[in-house]
Write a protein that holds these residues in place. Structure first.
Motif, PDB file in Angstrom:
ATOM      1  N   UNK A 109      56.452   3.755  20.872  1.00  0.00           N
ATOM      2  CA  UNK A 109      56.616   2.315  21.077  1.00  0.00           C
ATOM      3  C   UNK A 109      55.287   1.575  21.035  1.00  0.00           C
ATOM      4  N   UNK A 110      54.179   2.335  21.137  1.00  0.00           N
ATOM      5  CA  UNK A 110      52.854   1.731  21.066  1.00  0.00           C
ATOM      6  C   UNK A 110      51.871   2.759  20.527  1.00  0.00           C
ATOM      7  N   UNK A 111      50.817   2.277  19.898  1.00  0.00           N
ATOM      8  CA  UNK A 111      49.808   3.193  19.372  1.00  0.00           C
ATOM      9  C   UNK A 111      48.457   2.494  19.320  1.00  0.00           C
ATOM     10  N   UNK A 112      47.404   3.305  19.276  1.00  0.00           N
ATOM     11  CA  UNK A 112      46.047   2.798  19.113  1.00  0.00           C
ATOM     12  C   UNK A 112      45.404   3.456  17.905  1.00  0.00           C
ATOM     13  N   UNK A 113      44.490   2.730  17.296  1.00  0.00           N
ATOM     14  CA  UNK A 113      43.683   3.242  16.195  1.00  0.00           C
ATOM     15  C   UNK A 113      42.270   3.457  16.718  1.00  0.00           C
ATOM     16  N   UNK A 114      41.673   4.590  16.370  1.00  0.00           N
ATOM     17  CA  UNK A 114      40.272   4.839  16.721  1.00  0.00           C
ATOM     18  C   UNK A 114      39.496   4.932  15.413  1.00  0.00           C
ATOM     19  N   UNK A 115      38.575   4.007  15.215  1.00  0.00           N
ATOM     20  CA  UNK A 115      37.882   3.877  13.944  1.00  0.00           C
ATOM     21  C   UNK A 115      36.376   4.075  14.098  1.00  0.00           C
ATOM     22  N   UNK A 116      35.625   3.627  13.100  1.00  0.00           N
ATOM     23  CA  UNK A 116      34.187   3.916  13.063  1.00  0.00           C
ATOM     24  C   UNK A 116      33.336   2.901  13.821  1.00  0.00           C
ATOM     25  N   UNK A 117      33.405   1.637  13.416  1.00  0.00           N
ATOM     26  CA  UNK A 117      32.495   0.609  13.908  1.00  0.00           C
ATOM     27  C   UNK A 117      33.251  -0.663  14.302  1.00  0.00           C
ATOM     28  N   UNK A 118      32.646  -1.513  15.123  1.00  0.00           N
ATOM     29  CA  UNK A 118      33.308  -2.773  15.493  1.00  0.00           C
ATOM     30  C   UNK A 118      33.535  -3.697  14.302  1.00  0.00           C
ATOM     31  N   UNK A 119      32.750  -3.516  13.243  1.00  0.00           N
ATOM     32  CA  UNK A 119      32.873  -4.365  12.057  1.00  0.00           C
ATOM     33  C   UNK A 119      34.262  -4.343  11.440  1.00  0.00           C
ATOM     34  N   UNK A 130      50.112  -7.615   8.506  1.00  0.00           N
ATOM     35  CA  UNK A 130      50.775  -7.679   7.202  1.00  0.00           C
ATOM     36  C   UNK A 130      51.757  -6.526   7.012  1.00  0.00           C
ATOM     37  N   UNK A 131      51.534  -5.425   7.726  1.00  0.00           N
ATOM     38  CA  UNK A 131      52.451  -4.287   7.650  1.00  0.00           C
ATOM     39  C   UNK A 131      53.663  -4.484   8.556  1.00  0.00           C
ATOM     40  N   UNK A 132      53.565  -5.422   9.491  1.00  0.00           N
ATOM     41  CA  UNK A 132      54.691  -5.734  10.362  1.00  0.00           C
ATOM     42  C   UNK A 132      54.783  -4.891  11.619  1.00  0.00           C
ATOM     43  N   UNK A 133      53.666  -4.274  12.029  1.00  0.00           N
ATOM     44  CA  UNK A 133      53.707  -3.403  13.209  1.00  0.00           C
ATOM     45  C   UNK A 133      52.731  -3.860  14.292  1.00  0.00           C
ATOM     46  N   UNK A 134      52.229  -5.080  14.195  1.00  0.00           N
ATOM     47  CA  UNK A 134      51.190  -5.536  15.123  1.00  0.00           C
ATOM     48  C   UNK A 134      51.656  -5.558  16.574  1.00  0.00           C
ATOM     49  N   UNK A 135      52.955  -5.752  16.797  1.00  0.00           N
ATOM     50  CA  UNK A 135      53.453  -5.786  18.176  1.00  0.00           C
ATOM     51  C   UNK A 135      53.338  -4.425  18.855  1.00  0.00           C
ATOM     52  N   UNK A 136      53.259  -3.368  18.072  1.00  0.00           N
ATOM     53  CA  UNK A 136      53.121  -2.023  18.640  1.00  0.00           C
ATOM     54  C   UNK A 136      51.664  -1.579  18.760  1.00  0.00           C
ATOM     55  N   UNK A 137      50.755  -2.346  18.182  1.00  0.00           N
ATOM     56  CA  UNK A 137      49.341  -1.968  18.206  1.00  0.00           C
ATOM     57  C   UNK A 137      48.748  -2.267  19.579  1.00  0.00           C
ATOM     58  N   UNK A 138      48.464  -1.216  20.342  1.00  0.00           N
ATOM     59  CA  UNK A 138      47.921  -1.384  21.691  1.00  0.00           C
ATOM     60  C   UNK A 138      46.449  -1.765  21.658  1.00  0.00           C
ATOM     61  N   UNK A 139      45.701  -1.175  20.721  1.00  0.00           N
ATOM     62  CA  UNK A 139      44.268  -1.458  20.641  1.00  0.00           C
ATOM     63  C   UNK A 139      43.689  -0.837  19.382  1.00  0.00           C
ATOM     64  N   UNK A 140      42.506  -1.329  19.024  1.00  0.00           N
ATOM     65  CA  UNK A 140      41.684  -0.682  17.996  1.00  0.00           C
ATOM     66  C   UNK A 140      40.347  -0.373  18.654  1.00  0.00           C
TER      67      UNK A 140
END
Length: 240
Positions: A109-119, A130-140
């Motif tokens: 029901x929720x997920x986070x992305x762990x990426x490289x840099x704040x940029x 644009x993918x339509x899943x922003x409501x489930x995005x808990x954090x980047x």
């Protein structure tokens, strides 16, 4: 089935590992080839880098279709060039970020992305919309390691694990996505370590997700809709 994986960067430091990883992810009947850009940025870590990489990526993607490839992957988590390539190609074009977010959103029901840099945080947030899943995005979240340094695996895995635990405990993420296609070969180990420490959540490798999505679309005999990705109007276009 033949899949072309195009790294939208001029650096070839990931090529050997890319070929090994994508070949391992693909079905035994699928032939995988990798390519770099002839001109563009050394890595993609900003909107500026993304803009610079798209022209040659589109050229390489058109070449892949002409060479008989059945699908193309833009091997960067920012999915550079995917949408314009869909307008000019008649084979599936897949971005690892979009593929990962769609798969992950079906698992939790929720997920986070762990990426490289704040940029790149805002770039990923925009793709989630644009993918339509922003409501489930808990954090980047980010590990503050540049793309060209992610080959330092021990440092990378330690930083990823730390941010993943924070995403679960502080941001209430129920699933995790690796936010860089350079994070190869670490998803299974991190998922196992999380489970051993009481966090039984999926960790999605974007390269794996993109491979399986393009294979599925090719097997189904479908590609991007021409009502969404319309062929560009004919006109003069001057390219250097």
């Amino acid at each position: 089935m033949k899949i072309k994986v195009i790294a939208p960067i001029i650096s070839d430091i990931f090529n050997k590992e890319m070929l090994e990883e994508f070949s391992a992810y693909a079905s035994s009947e699928t032939k995988v080839a990798v390519a770099n850009l002839s001109y563009g940025p050394a890595s993609v870590e900003s909107e500026y880098d993304e803009a610079l990489c798209i022209p040659n990526f589109l050229e390489k993607a058109k070449e892949a279709e002409a060479e008989g490839y059945d699908g193309v992957i833009s091997n960067c988590f920012g999915d550079p060039g995917v949408k314009p390539a869909r307008e000019i190609l008649d084979i599936p074009v897949i971005g690892p970020c979009e593929a990962s977010l769609l798969i992950t959103s079906s698992l939790a029901k929720s997920f986070s992305v762990v990426t490289v840099l704040p940029n790149v945080v805002t770039m990923i947030e925009n793709i989630s919309k644009t993918t339509g899943v922003s409501e489930k995005l808990a954090s980047v979240r980010y590990v503050n390691i540049p793309v060209l340094e992610v080959h330092e695996k021990d440092r990378l895995k330690a930083a990823l694990y730390e941010e993943m635990v924070k995403a679960i405990e502080q941001d209430h993420a129920h699933a995790l996505v690796l936010g860089c296609t350079g994070f190869m070969g670490v998803a299974a180990e991190l998922q196992a370590k999380l489970k051993d420490n009481g966090y039984d959540v999926p960790v999605i490798d974007p390269a794996f997700a993109a491979t399986k999505m393009v294979e599925t679309l090719v097997s189904m005999g479908v590609k991007q809709s021409r009502l969404t990705y319309m062929t560009p109007p004919s006109k003069q276009r001057v390219m250097n």
